[in-house]
Design a protein around this motif. Structure first.
Motif, PDB file in Angstrom:
ATOM      1  N   CYS A  69       0.797  -1.228   0.000  1.00 14.52           N
ATOM      2  CA  CYS A  69       0.000   0.000   0.000  1.00 14.52           C
ATOM      3  C   CYS A  69       0.829   1.279   0.000  1.00 14.52           C
ATOM      4  O   CYS A  69       0.261   2.373  -0.076  1.00 14.52           O
ATOM      5  CB  CYS A  69      -0.929   0.012   1.209  1.00 14.52           C
ATOM      6  N   GLY A  70       2.146   1.159   0.137  1.00 16.43           N
ATOM      7  CA  GLY A  70       2.985   2.350   0.168  1.00 16.43           C
ATOM      8  C   GLY A  70       2.884   3.133   1.458  1.00 16.43           C
ATOM      9  O   GLY A  70       3.127   4.345   1.491  1.00 16.43           O
ATOM     10  N   VAL A  71       2.517   2.447   2.540  1.00 13.70           N
ATOM     11  CA  VAL A  71       2.392   3.096   3.849  1.00 13.70           C
ATOM     12  C   VAL A  71       3.717   2.984   4.596  1.00 13.70           C
ATOM     13  O   VAL A  71       4.074   1.910   5.090  1.00 13.70           O
ATOM     14  CB  VAL A  71       1.260   2.459   4.689  1.00 13.70           C
ATOM     15  N   GLY A  72       4.445   4.074   4.673  1.00 14.46           N
ATOM     16  CA  GLY A  72       5.693   4.095   5.427  1.00 14.46           C
ATOM     17  C   GLY A  72       5.533   4.889   6.711  1.00 14.46           C
ATOM     18  O   GLY A  72       4.448   5.381   7.009  1.00 14.46           O
ATOM     19  N   TYR A  73       6.603   5.004   7.460  1.00 13.68           N
ATOM     20  CA  TYR A  73       6.521   5.820   8.681  1.00 13.68           C
ATOM     21  C   TYR A  73       7.874   6.395   9.052  1.00 13.68           C
ATOM     22  O   TYR A  73       8.921   5.864   8.692  1.00 13.68           O
ATOM     23  CB  TYR A  73       5.933   5.023   9.845  1.00 13.68           C
ATOM     24  N   GLU A  74       7.825   7.508   9.774  1.00 11.05           N
ATOM     25  CA  GLU A  74       9.006   8.173  10.296  1.00 11.05           C
ATOM     26  C   GLU A  74       8.788   8.434  11.782  1.00 11.05           C
ATOM     27  O   GLU A  74       7.648   8.645  12.213  1.00 11.05           O
ATOM     28  CB  GLU A  74       9.256   9.499   9.573  1.00 11.05           C
ATOM     29  N   ILE A  75       9.862   8.423  12.548  1.00 12.47           N
ATOM     30  CA  ILE A  75       9.756   8.608  13.996  1.00 12.47           C
ATOM     31  C   ILE A  75      10.602   9.799  14.426  1.00 12.47           C
ATOM     32  O   ILE A  75      11.750   9.953  14.000  1.00 12.47           O
ATOM     33  CB  ILE A  75      10.239   7.353  14.757  1.00 12.47           C
ATOM     34  N   GLU A  76      10.035  10.606  15.279  1.00 13.02           N
ATOM     35  CA  GLU A  76      10.743  11.730  15.880  1.00 13.02           C
ATOM     36  C   GLU A  76      10.682  11.586  17.395  1.00 13.02           C
ATOM     37  O   GLU A  76       9.636  11.246  17.949  1.00 13.02           O
ATOM     38  CB  GLU A  76      10.078  13.046  15.459  1.00 13.02           C
ATOM     39  N   GLY A  77      11.813  11.790  18.065  1.00 11.55           N
ATOM     40  CA  GLY A  77      11.819  11.781  19.525  1.00 11.55           C
ATOM     41  C   GLY A  77      12.251  10.482  20.163  1.00 11.55           C
ATOM     42  O   GLY A  77      11.973  10.243  21.347  1.00 11.55           O
ATOM     43  N   LEU A  78      12.950   9.619  19.421  1.00  8.63           N
ATOM     44  CA  LEU A  78      13.406   8.352  19.993  1.00  8.63           C
ATOM     45  C   LEU A  78      14.333   8.568  21.187  1.00  8.63           C
ATOM     46  O   LEU A  78      14.440   7.699  22.056  1.00  8.63           O
ATOM     47  CB  LEU A  78      14.131   7.512  18.930  1.00  8.63           C
ATOM     48  N   GLU A  79      14.971   9.734  21.223  1.00  9.44           N
ATOM     49  CA  GLU A  79      15.866  10.036  22.350  1.00  9.44           C
ATOM     50  C   GLU A  79      15.112  10.149  23.665  1.00  9.44           C
ATOM     51  O   GLU A  79      15.721  10.119  24.745  1.00  9.44           O
ATOM     52  CB  GLU A  79      16.646  11.328  22.083  1.00  9.44           C
ATOM     53  N   ASN A  80      13.788  10.276  23.604  1.00 10.42           N
ATOM     54  CA  ASN A  80      12.979  10.369  24.824  1.00 10.42           C
ATOM     55  C   ASN A  80      12.659   9.006  25.432  1.00 10.42           C
ATOM     56  O   ASN A  80      12.050   8.947  26.507  1.00 10.42           O
ATOM     57  CB  ASN A  80      11.671  11.108  24.522  1.00 10.42           C
ATOM     58  N   LEU A  81      13.048   7.929  24.742  1.00 11.31           N
ATOM     59  CA  LEU A  81      12.803   6.588  25.255  1.00 11.31           C
ATOM     60  C   LEU A  81      14.029   6.082  26.002  1.00 11.31           C
ATOM     61  O   LEU A  81      15.135   6.082  25.474  1.00 11.31           O
ATOM     62  CB  LEU A  81      12.484   5.617  24.103  1.00 11.31           C
ATOM     63  N   ASP A  82      13.828   5.662  27.221  1.00 11.78           N
ATOM     64  CA  ASP A  82      14.891   5.061  28.040  1.00 11.78           C
ATOM     65  C   ASP A  82      14.516   3.602  28.271  1.00 11.78           C
ATOM     66  O   ASP A  82      13.625   3.299  29.070  1.00 11.78           O
ATOM     67  CB  ASP A  82      15.013   5.803  29.366  1.00 11.78           C
ATOM     68  N   ILE A  83      15.182   2.693  27.560  1.00 18.33           N
ATOM     69  CA  ILE A  83      14.802   1.282  27.657  1.00 18.33           C
ATOM     70  C   ILE A  83      15.089   0.713  29.036  1.00 18.33           C
ATOM     71  O   ILE A  83      14.598  -0.359  29.385  1.00 18.33           O
ATOM     72  CB  ILE A  83      15.510   0.426  26.586  1.00 18.33           C
ATOM     73  N   GLY A  84      15.852   1.437  29.830  1.00 15.34           N
ATOM     74  CA  GLY A  84      16.150   0.974  31.178  1.00 15.34           C
ATOM     75  C   GLY A  84      15.119   1.397  32.200  1.00 15.34           C
ATOM     76  O   GLY A  84      15.200   1.011  33.372  1.00 15.34           O
ATOM     77  N   GLN A  85      14.137   2.199  31.785  1.00 13.37           N
ATOM     78  CA  GLN A  85      13.107   2.701  32.691  1.00 13.37           C
ATOM     79  C   GLN A  85      11.729   2.315  32.166  1.00 13.37           C
ATOM     80  O   GLN A  85      11.255   2.848  31.175  1.00 13.37           O
ATOM     81  CB  GLN A  85      13.204   4.222  32.826  1.00 13.37           C
ATOM     82  N   THR A  86      11.090   1.378  32.847  1.00 11.40           N
ATOM     83  CA  THR A  86       9.737   0.974  32.471  1.00 11.40           C
ATOM     84  C   THR A  86       8.799   2.176  32.572  1.00 11.40           C
ATOM     85  O   THR A  86       8.914   2.992  33.493  1.00 11.40           O
ATOM     86  CB  THR A  86       9.236  -0.149  33.388  1.00 11.40           C
TER      87      THR A  86
END
Length: 255
Positions: free
Chosen positions: A66-83
């Motif tokens: 379908c040509g549905v892509g995506y872009e992400i902004e703000g990944l730096e706000n995710l801390d995988i060490g903090q639930t």
């Protein structure tokens, strides 16, 4: 509330791609459901990884067909060490799948209990530690969210909540229910607001999927320690509403 965006006129390619995606989802979901049920004898992470792989496959098929892509902004706000608890606007089925791939490794989501009743797919879903509620009984649903949400967070599972409760039209943000924020108040876990404009290409309740780029915006952490649920909810709702408006402006949609 923001003004609704206008969807493009469908073309033959849109119908063909959407049909192929439907066939792909139906067939692979059946296989994934069987594998997940067979994996109930193994640790939870095995079942979860199967479900995550299927979600990634569907997101990829949406791109291929379908040509549905995506872009992400703000990944730096995710801390995988903090639930954390994620509060996200809800426009389509796309985000329920894509967030499994975008957010940290292991998560669960608040969802309608009736979804777990579907033969095979729903049964498989019920093995993935969902927070399943009956929306007709709000008081009981809130108790389940708090009890199961606490258990999941303490286990290290991120909890994803769509506080609008139902899918909104493109560019629209409905009133937020306070359940996710109340879970944050009771547990002290931080809240991560997430906004997107998936409805512009993957409309709610629509068979057709349109080519385009879905934009996902991850906001800064909203502190919850010592704060009331309503204040937390207001902060998340305000940030998401503004982010949706900004995303629509960036795409040339009405704001």
């Amino acid at each position: 509330m923001t003004q609704q965006a206008t969807l493009p006129e469908p073309r033959l390619k849109t119908y063909v791609g959407s049909t192929l995606l439907f066939i792909g989802i139906f067939s692979t979901a059946t296989l994934a459901g069987i594998l997940i049920l067979l994996a109930t004898v193994f640790p939870f992470n095995v079942r979860y990884q199967i479900s995550k792989a299927w979600c990634a496959l569907v997101v990829s098929m949406a791109k291929w067909f379908c040509g549905v892509g995506y872009e992400i902004e703000g990944l730096e706000n995710l801390d995988i060490g903090q639930t954390a608890i994620v509060l996200c606007n809800h426009q389509s089925a796309w985000e329920t799948l894509a967030l499994r791939c975008i957010l940290p490794p292991t998560q669960t989501a608040l969802l309608k209990r009736s979804l777990t009743w579907f033969p095979l797919w729903g049964w498989a879903l019920s093995t993935l530690k969902p927070i399943a509620i009956d929306r007709k009984s709000q008081r009981a649903a809130l108790k389940i969210l708090i009890k199961k949400g606490k258990a999941c967070l303490h286990e290290g599972l991120w909890v994803v909540v769509f506080p609008e409760g139902t899918r909104s039209a493109p560019g629209e943000v409905q009133k937020f229910s306070v359940g996710g924020a109340l879970l944050a108040e009771k547990t002290g876990y931080p809240v991560i607001p997430v906004a997107h404009n998936a409805g512009n290409v993957w409309p709610r309740y629509s068979f057709l999927k349109y080519p385009g780029t879905i934009r996902v915006k991850i906001g800064p952490v909203i502190p919850t320690q010592g704060r009331k649920a309503q204040d937390i909810n207001n902060d998340a709702a305000a940030w998401i509403a503004q982010a949706v408006q900004d995303l629509n402006k960036a795409d040339g949609k009405p704001a």
